[in-house]
Every structure is written in structure tokens, then in C-alpha cells.
Write an enzyme that holds these catalytic residues in place. Structure first.
Site, PDB file in Angstrom:
ATOM      1  N   ASP A 190       0.845  -1.198   0.000  1.00 59.39           N
ATOM      2  CA  ASP A 190       0.000   0.000   0.000  1.00 59.39           C
ATOM      3  C   ASP A 190       0.885   1.254   0.000  1.00 59.39           C
ATOM      4  O   ASP A 190       2.110   1.146   0.109  1.00 59.39           O
ATOM      5  CB  ASP A 190      -0.907  -0.039   1.235  1.00 59.39           C
ATOM      6  CG  ASP A 190      -2.304   0.462   0.940  1.00 59.39           C
ATOM      7  OD1 ASP A 190      -2.412   1.432   0.166  1.00 59.39           O
ATOM      8  OD2 ASP A 190      -3.271  -0.098   1.476  1.00 59.39           O
ATOM      9  N   ASP A 277     -10.385   2.898  -3.407  1.00 59.50           N
ATOM     10  CA  ASP A 277     -11.071   1.676  -2.982  1.00 59.50           C
ATOM     11  C   ASP A 277     -12.475   1.534  -3.564  1.00 59.50           C
ATOM     12  O   ASP A 277     -13.244   2.500  -3.633  1.00 59.50           O
ATOM     13  CB  ASP A 277     -11.192   1.651  -1.450  1.00 59.50           C
ATOM     14  CG  ASP A 277      -9.840   1.486  -0.793  1.00 59.50           C
ATOM     15  OD1 ASP A 277      -8.815   1.601  -1.488  1.00 59.50           O
ATOM     16  OD2 ASP A 277      -9.814   1.245   0.423  1.00 59.50           O
TER      17      ASP A 277
END
Ligand code: GAL
Length: 632
Positions: A190, A277
Site C-alpha cells: 500500500d 477503494d
């Protein structure tokens, strides 16, 4: 017909003396395939991840329970293999040794009686179940939960230094631990720590976390340090190779379409997120879909666009919404997206397991040719996606984006099949067989996706249009000098902000990238008023690598695309085979009729398609490889 054969030194020197743009070096042929070839992703990965199901509230029991359902339900046999732990597993980084410590309260099998905790018992268990294991980290010093203040209960603990659980300054140590010692097979990296730990972060201001000048500015590519971001991700890639001598790893990049990653990820890892997301809302699924759907030329075996994990099972895709769940799954399958389930499978109904386990749909996603579906019809209401399969048949998905029924017509043209030949269809959700000649009408229910396997008479018998084989094309240079946000992505309410902003703005760079059957900016391909239904649209100063094995000729009609501006600049098209110049066009200006460019490739493994600009352009110059095809 222009058929130049200029393999002599003199000809190449003459070429080098021509006025070329600044990108000249990058346009030189290499005779090689330059996309990422490390790791294990000849096909899109399939598996399960804890995040969409449990967020930070992940624990060992939940992970194993979902893994068990995957085995018991037959999903493992259908191809779901990776069981990935997301954010929330870490406790701290040991202050003396720098070794990561696992939160044993939630992962009890990791306890060893000391801070030398180990995930080995868990990975051994997953491996014994016939599965593979995935871990999660961040490229910065801190995690997403720390950066954005969510997931408090399972955020890392201890001193400021102990709470620095990200890879930054620890890449080699952590990768050695996760892969060499703990036995993981997959890592998702990430990027929150390099995005949100600037001086304006409230927790940095309170002294809870160390300030790190952000390398990523999500709203400004100009303020993003792309080379620095690339360098960090490259370091992880190198460490993965060092600590996986057998090459058994999968490298997942997660910087959500920022930093122009949609253009370069294919050189750095196996899968890469194209957007922020996904959330269990229809509009958000459209947003994530659109972030990848026009980027078919940016995915090939070894590296895939990742529009984020599946949300089948939840919200707009729950058991009350089977049409939406099937659509979400169908589209991810067609796009060669990773099929990573994000659901608490203990709750899955037989119908939900049947959607995730539809072998015919999975076969499209896992087709060895690795062609991401190409848009054959594109509107805000309805889209048709067509995917060339390894056995020579095709798949087509007819997608109703709207909440009302949509009458649509599928034509043989959409499939690049002859209009007078019969097209046989098999519906991959109902199993029903049918056929048509010319065209066929359907009515799509609200949010419905009909997916068919199609067999017909190919419009180009024997050969293959380049736009039918995106899995064999690598966009080595796309000719974009100033990356711009892509405006074609559905903008939905951002669920975690609701309407507390001025709305969702275009932010993912990649606008102007190479396209199949379209100009880089979405227009029909057109040279001097002649329209091309098929071809590759790209900007000048570009270089495409095409896998040419199995074919002996390349042919196209080339020219500046009519959608460009009349700046007086000219372009030249060149075709190389395994690094040698095989043929080239003259220098061509706007509105000059398309010229044929046909060369004998001699079966070259890598055919390179280069378009040079003369350096005089004042704006990006769209160019068209019309009807581009490889022929026997
Ligand atoms: C986000 C990422 C999600 C999930 C989350 C964990 O940045 O996109 O997929 O991993 O972090 O905090």
C-alpha cells in the site's frame, strides 16, 4: 504501397539525422519485451482478502474459516488460491532488532513466547490446505490505518519508532522475513505512508507519527514525485527476487491510480490498483470498472490492471441483488482483473458461491491468451466488451449500467465477425445456446450483464487484428509528455466522505494512453476522413512492443488521426522486427490520406511499432495504426 527495407547502416544513419523529438532514445527499438516478467502472474491471481469482509477487525479464525470454505465449496478447485491478510495484523516493529511483531491476540498461532513472533504456523497451515498465503504492508513508514486515523483498535502499538511498521528503510529486512522466514507467497504494498504523513496530518502535528513529506499528491501529478515513488517500488521488487530464489511470489502495487502508476506499473509488478477503494455501491463499482476498462493495452500475462477486490456478497451486490452481483463478477472476469473475494465466506449462500464459482466465467478471466476485453460499444448507458480467447472463439459482455431496461443490438461487426456468417452464442449464466446472422436484439434488465461465448466467421481469416490481442502488446512508450487526469471515469459519491466535499474530481492520470479500436482520447480512428473500425490509437513519440511469433507479416493503414490539431507537424511510422527496421512510412502531416505499411516480419518474436514526431508539434499528436494486423 510503401515497402521499405532499410537494414543498411547508411539508412539507419539517415534516419537518425532526421528531426526527432526529445524522446528519441526511448523510441529506439530494443528487440525485447520490456514489461515485468518477475513473480507468478501468467494469469490474473484468484483468491480471498480480509479487507472488504472485516476491515481492521481481522483475525486468524476468520482467515482460516474463509480459507476452509474456499476448499470445501470447491472454489479452490475452481482456481481461488491466495488467502491474503490485509491491514490490521501488525503489533509493532521491535525497537532493538527492527523485526516486525505480529498481533498475537488476534493471530494466536504466531505466538512463540517472545517478540520473535512467526506467521510460519499459519502459512504452513494454508499451504497444507493446498492454498497460498498473502501478506500486506505499506511502502511508507506507517500504515493506512495510522495515516487516515481509522482502525484504531488494531493499529500498531508502542513508541513512535515501534509504530513505524511500513517498509520504508526496512525493505530488505521485511521482505526477507515475510517471504524467506514466514513463507508468504504474495504481498500487497500500500502507499498511505508516502501520501498522508505530511505536516498537515493531525497525528503528525500531535507528535504521534513522524512527518514524511508526501511523495504522492493525489490531486496534483505535478506535485507528485513519480521517480521517487517508482524507485521505492522497484526496491521492493528487487528484494522480492532476492528472497524468493524459486521466483514464487506475487507483487501487488496499491497506490490507487495515483503517481501515473496506470502507465508504469506494468514494468514494476504483477498487479496494480487503477483507482481508490471499491465500496459496495453500484456507482462506486462503475468508478472502479471505468478506471481499468479503457486500458486493455496496459495488461498482459505477468501484469494486470487491478480495479480492486470483489464486493460480491455485500450491499448492492448482496443476495438481494443477484443481477448486480453477477454483473460485478462478469465485468471483473472480462477485464482480467484479479478475482479476489472480499466477503466473509462463512455467510455465503449457495447462490453466492455459485456466482463466484461460475467456471465458464472464471475460464474467461483465466484464459491463457491473457487479452483484457476491449470496448466494442461505449456509452454511459450500455457497454459491450469483447475478449479474444486462446482457442479462437470470443467472449462478449453486454452491460447495462443503468437502473432501467435497455434494448440493445449486438452486431457481427462488434465481434469482428463477417456480417453474412452465422454467429453461435452460449449464454454463460444460463447455459442457453442461440445463433444469429448480422445482428441480434436483446433487452438487458436493469444493471444486467449478459455474457456469451461467441463463435463466428472471422472478418480477418487467418490473421489477427492487433486490437484483438492486447495481451501481446506492451506500450513501451506512450508519447505523453504531461500526464493528465482521465475524465472518462464514472464519478460517484465517495462513500467515506459522503457529500462533504465539492464532489469527485478526475484524478487518475493516464488520459491519452494507447487504445485498442479508439484514439487515445476516445474518438473513432479516422485518417483523412477514412474511418477505421479497428486499429490502435496512440500518440506520436510512442513505441509499442508486439509479440509477433506465429505470424509472418504486419500490415496497417497509417497516418495522423483527424482528431489532432493542425500544427503543421509531421510523423513517421516505423516497423521493426527483433530490433531491425523492416519498413517505414514517409513523414506524414494532418489530413494526408492513410498510407499502407506492410512488411514481412519473418516471424520476428518482437515487432515494434514506432511513431516519431518531427519535434514541431505544439500539442499531443494522435496517430492511427488503422486495421493493424499480424498475418500468416
Ligand atoms: C487502502 C487500500 C485498501 C486496504 C486499506 C487498508 O489504502 O486501498 O485496499 O488495503 O488501505 O487500510
Amino acid at each position: 504501397m510503401i515497402r521499405l527495407h532499410l537494414p543498411t547502416i547508411a539508412a539507419v544513419c539517415a534516419l537518425a539525422a532526421l528531426p526527432l523529438s526529445a524522446a528519441a532514445d526511448e523510441l529506439d527499438p530494443t528487440g525485447a519485451w520490456s514489461a515485468y516478467s518477475g513473480g507468478q502472474a501468467p494469469l490474473p491471481p484468484m483468491g480471498w482478502n480480509s479487507w472488504n469482509a472485516f476491515y481492521h477487525d481481522v483475525d486468524e479464525e476468520k482467515v482460516i474459516a474463509s480459507a476452509q470454505v474456499i476448499v470445501d465449496s470447491g472454489l479452490a478447485d475452481a482456481g481461488y488460491r491466495y488467502i491474503n491478510i490485509d491491514d490490521g495484523w501488525w503489533l509493532k516493529r521491535d525497537a532493538d532488532t527492527g523485526r516486525m511483531v505480529i498481533r498475537t491476540a488476534t493471530f494466536p498461532s504466531a505466538a512463540t513466547g517472545s517478540d520473535r513472533t512467526s506467521f510460519r504456523p499459519l502459512t504452513d497451515r494454508l499451504h497444507a490446505m493446498g492454498l497460498k498465503a498473502g501478506i500486506y504492508s505499506d511502502i511508507g513508514r506507517n500504515s493506512c490505518g495510522q495515516t487516515f486515523g481509522h482502525g484504531n483498535a488494531n493499529n500498531p502499538a508502542g513508541t513512535l519508532a515501534e509504530r513505524e511498521v511500513g517498509l520504508y528503510d526496512h525493505i530488505d529486512q521485511d521482505i526477507a522475513l515475510y517471504f524467506g522466514e514466514w513463507g508468504f507467497d504474495y504481498i500487497k504494498v500500500d502507499g498511505c505512508g508516502i501520501r498522508g504523513m505530511g505536516a498537515d496530518n493531525p497525528n503528525v502535528q500531535k507528535g504521534i507519527y513522524r512527518e514524511m513529506a508526501p511523495l504522492i499528491d493525489f490531486d496534483s501529478i505535478a506535485k507528485t514525485d513519480v521517480p521517487a515513488v517508482k524507485d521505492l517500488f522497484a526496491q521492493v521488487g528487487q528484494a522480492l527476487v532476492r528472497h524468493n530464489p524459486d521466483g514464487d511470489f506475487l507483487y501487488s502495487l496499491c497506490i490507487w491510480g495515483s503517481a501515473n502508476v496506470r502507465s508504469w506499473a506494468k514494468e514494476y509488478g504483477n498487479i496494480s490498483r487503477t483507482s481508490e477503494d471499491i465500496a459496495p455501491y453500484w456507482g462506486r463499482m462503475l468508478h472502479n470498472l471505468d478506471s481499468a476498462s479503457r486500458r486493455a493495452l496496459y495488461a498482459q500475462p505477468g501484469n494486470w490492471n487491478d480495479p480492486d477486490m470483489l464486493f460480491v456478497g455485500t450491499g448492492d451486490f448482496d443476495s438481494d441483488h443477484p443481477a448486480e452481483a453477477r454483473s460485478h463478477f462478469s465485468l471483473w472476469a472480462m477485464l482480467n482483473a484479479p478475482l479476489i473475494i472480499g466477503y466473509d465466506l462463512r455467510k455465503a449462500t449457495p447462490e453466492q458461491l455459485a456466482i463466484l464459482g461460475n467456471r465458464d466465467l472464471i475460464a474467461l478471466n483465466q484464459d491463457p491468451a491473457g487479452n483484457q476485453a476491449v470496448l466494442a460499444y461505449d456509452t454511459e448507458d450500455v457497454q459491450f466488451f469483447v475478449k479474444m480467447l486462446a482457442d479462437g472463439t470470443k467472449a462478449v459482455a453486454l452491460f447495462n449500467r443503468t437502473a432501467t431496461p435497455m434494448p440493445v443490438t449486438l452486431t457481427a461487426d462488434h465481434l469482428k465477425y463477417a456480417a453474412d456468417g452465422q454467429v453461435a452464442l452460449t449464454d454463460l449464466w444460463s447455459g442457453e445456446a442461440s445463433s444469429f446472422t448480422g445482428e441480434q436484439a436483446f433487452t438487458l434488465a436493469p444493471h444486467e450483464t449478459r455474457v456469451f461465448r461467441a463463435a463466428g466467421t472471422r472478418a480477418l481469416p487467418g490473421g489477427m487484428y492487433l486490437s484483438e490481442m492486447p495481451g501481446r502488446i506492451n506500450v513501451a512508450e506512450e508519447g505523453i509528455d504531461f500526464p493528465e487526469p482521465d475524465p472518462m471515469i464514472h464519478r460517484a459519491i465517495v462513500p467515506w466522505q459522503n457529500t462533504r466535499s465539492n464532489g469527485e474530481r478526475p484524478r487518475y492520470t493516464g488520459w491519452g494512453g494507447a487504445r485498442a479500436d479508439s484514439t487515445p482520447y476516445g474518438q473513432m480512428l479516422r485518417i483523412a476522413d477514412r474511418e477505421f473500425l479497428t486499429g490502435i490509437g496512440v500518440l506520436a513519440n510512442s513505441r509499442l512492443e508486439v509479440r509477433g511469433d506465429g505470424f509472418r507479416r504486419f500490415s496497417a493503414m497509417v497516418g495522423r488521426d483527424d482528431s489532432g490539431s493542425d500544427d503543421g507537424s509531421r510523423v513517421r511510422f516505423e516497423v521493426y522486427g527483433d530490433g531491425k527496421l523492416l519498413g517505414a512510412s514517409e513523414w506524414m502531416g494532418l489530413a494526408e490520406p492513410a498510407k499502407p505499411l506492410s512488411v514481412d516480419t519473418g516471424g520476428a518474436a518482437i515487432v515494434e511499432l514506432v511513431v516519431r514526431g518531427d519535434g514541431k508539434a505544439t500539442r499531443p499528436v494522435p496517430v492511427t495504426w488503422g486495421d493493424a494486423a499480424l498475418l500468416p
